[in-house]
Design a protein around this motif. Structure first.
Motif, PDB file in Angstrom:
ATOM      1  N   GLY A  39       0.787  -1.223   0.000  1.00  0.00           N
ATOM      2  CA  GLY A  39       0.000   0.000   0.000  1.00  0.00           C
ATOM      3  C   GLY A  39       0.819   1.273   0.000  1.00  0.00           C
ATOM      4  O   GLY A  39       0.370   2.307  -0.512  1.00  0.00           O
ATOM      5  N   ASP A  40       2.028   1.219   0.530  1.00  0.00           N
ATOM      6  CA  ASP A  40       2.870   2.422   0.563  1.00  0.00           C
ATOM      7  C   ASP A  40       3.169   2.943  -0.840  1.00  0.00           C
ATOM      8  O   ASP A  40       3.448   4.126  -1.020  1.00  0.00           O
ATOM      9  CB  ASP A  40       4.178   2.159   1.308  1.00  0.00           C
ATOM     10  N   PHE A  41       3.112   2.071  -1.856  1.00  0.00           N
ATOM     11  CA  PHE A  41       3.405   2.498  -3.221  1.00  0.00           C
ATOM     12  C   PHE A  41       2.350   3.442  -3.774  1.00  0.00           C
ATOM     13  O   PHE A  41       2.571   4.080  -4.795  1.00  0.00           O
ATOM     14  CB  PHE A  41       3.541   1.290  -4.157  1.00  0.00           C
ATOM     15  N   LEU A  42       1.189   3.525  -3.133  1.00  0.00           N
ATOM     16  CA  LEU A  42       0.114   4.374  -3.638  1.00  0.00           C
ATOM     17  C   LEU A  42       0.012   5.716  -2.928  1.00  0.00           C
ATOM     18  O   LEU A  42      -0.911   6.488  -3.191  1.00  0.00           O
ATOM     19  CB  LEU A  42      -1.231   3.640  -3.564  1.00  0.00           C
ATOM     20  N   HIS A  43       0.968   6.007  -2.043  1.00  0.00           N
ATOM     21  CA  HIS A  43       0.953   7.332  -1.408  1.00  0.00           C
ATOM     22  C   HIS A  43       1.127   8.409  -2.465  1.00  0.00           C
ATOM     23  O   HIS A  43       1.970   8.281  -3.355  1.00  0.00           O
ATOM     24  CB  HIS A  43       2.078   7.473  -0.378  1.00  0.00           C
ATOM     25  N   LYS A  50       6.400  14.727   2.344  1.00  0.00           N
ATOM     26  CA  LYS A  50       6.177  15.106   3.743  1.00  0.00           C
ATOM     27  C   LYS A  50       6.875  14.117   4.681  1.00  0.00           C
ATOM     28  O   LYS A  50       7.585  14.525   5.611  1.00  0.00           O
ATOM     29  CB  LYS A  50       4.672  15.164   4.038  1.00  0.00           C
ATOM     30  N   MET A  51       6.697  12.820   4.413  1.00  0.00           N
ATOM     31  CA  MET A  51       7.336  11.800   5.252  1.00  0.00           C
ATOM     32  C   MET A  51       8.861  11.882   5.134  1.00  0.00           C
ATOM     33  O   MET A  51       9.571  11.733   6.133  1.00  0.00           O
ATOM     34  CB  MET A  51       6.844  10.401   4.881  1.00  0.00           C
ATOM     35  N   PRO A  56       5.187  13.714  10.227  1.00  0.00           N
ATOM     36  CA  PRO A  56       4.214  12.620  10.216  1.00  0.00           C
ATOM     37  C   PRO A  56       2.968  13.004   9.411  1.00  0.00           C
ATOM     38  O   PRO A  56       2.618  14.184   9.307  1.00  0.00           O
ATOM     39  CB  PRO A  56       3.867  12.437  11.695  1.00  0.00           C
ATOM     40  N   LEU A  57       2.330  12.006   8.851  1.00  0.00           N
ATOM     41  CA  LEU A  57       1.081  12.246   8.125  1.00  0.00           C
ATOM     42  C   LEU A  57      -0.062  12.387   9.116  1.00  0.00           C
ATOM     43  O   LEU A  57      -0.070  11.762  10.179  1.00  0.00           O
ATOM     44  CB  LEU A  57       0.784  11.077   7.179  1.00  0.00           C
ATOM     45  N   ASN A  58      -1.054  13.189   8.733  1.00  0.00           N
ATOM     46  CA  ASN A  58      -2.272  13.282   9.544  1.00  0.00           C
ATOM     47  C   ASN A  58      -3.411  12.600   8.783  1.00  0.00           C
ATOM     48  O   ASN A  58      -3.234  12.113   7.665  1.00  0.00           O
ATOM     49  CB  ASN A  58      -2.592  14.749   9.889  1.00  0.00           C
TER      50      ASN A  58
END
Length: 177
Positions: A39-43, A50-51, A56-58
């Motif tokens: 799933g990280d590939f779809l950020h 930002k990361m 950190p993401l909100n």
């Protein structure tokens, strides 16, 4: 006319960082010849930037990402008997976004306590362990409860081969109890 084969299933491997989601999903996908998506590939690009800057993401950052994962789950279940997606899905709200419009989706919660996961993270070779990251993961975690009937639980307090075998056994059951 349904666009989804009712027999096809998507499983989201969820849990805190260090619970073994990627390692388990990779092995299970190989053994079952299943589709697999980290799933990280779809950020979106802005989340990645930002990361990378240490921020950190909100929840607002995560919403478009979770919607992209929802779409990926929908697409995967159209053509694959079994699909696996790695996503921490720590909050019920996140799991609800993933569920929306995906009746063939279930979660496999790789469950382990803080001490177990901390010891595994500390043992990783070439990995700089940041204890605060694990603390915040457990603080954010909303463990699935009985009303979330589509969540299967796998105890990770066993060797990787055992976790993989337990995960495959859950998948072979076909659905959550």
């Amino acid at each position: 006319m349904s666009t989804i084969d009712p027999e096809n299933r998507v499983y989201v491997l969820m849990g805190v960082s260090g619970s073994g989601k990627s390692a388990v999903a990779s092995e299970v996908a190989h053994k079952l010849q299943a589709a697999f998506l980290d799933g990280d590939f779809l950020h979106p690009r802005r989340n990645i930037l930002k990361m990378a800057s240490g921020e950190p993401l909100n929840d607002d950052d995560r919403t478009p990402w979770l919607q992209a994962l929802n779409d990926a789950a929908f697409a995967m279940q159209r053509t694959n008997a079994v699909s696996l997606i790695v996503c921490s899905a720590l909050k019920k709200r996140y799991r609800d976004i993933l569920r929306e419009g995906n009746p063939n989706l279930a979660f496999i919660y790789l469950k382990g306590d803080y001490q177990l996961i901390e010891s595994r993270l500390k043992a990783r070779k070439g990995h700089f362990f940041k204890p605060q990251m694990l603390v915040t993961q457990f603080e954010a975690l909303e463990e699935p409860h009985a009303e979330e009937r589509d969540v299967l639980v796998v105890d990770i307090d066993q060797p990787l081969d055992g976790v993989v075998a337990s995960t495959i056994a859950q998948i072979n059951k076909g659905s959550a109890k």
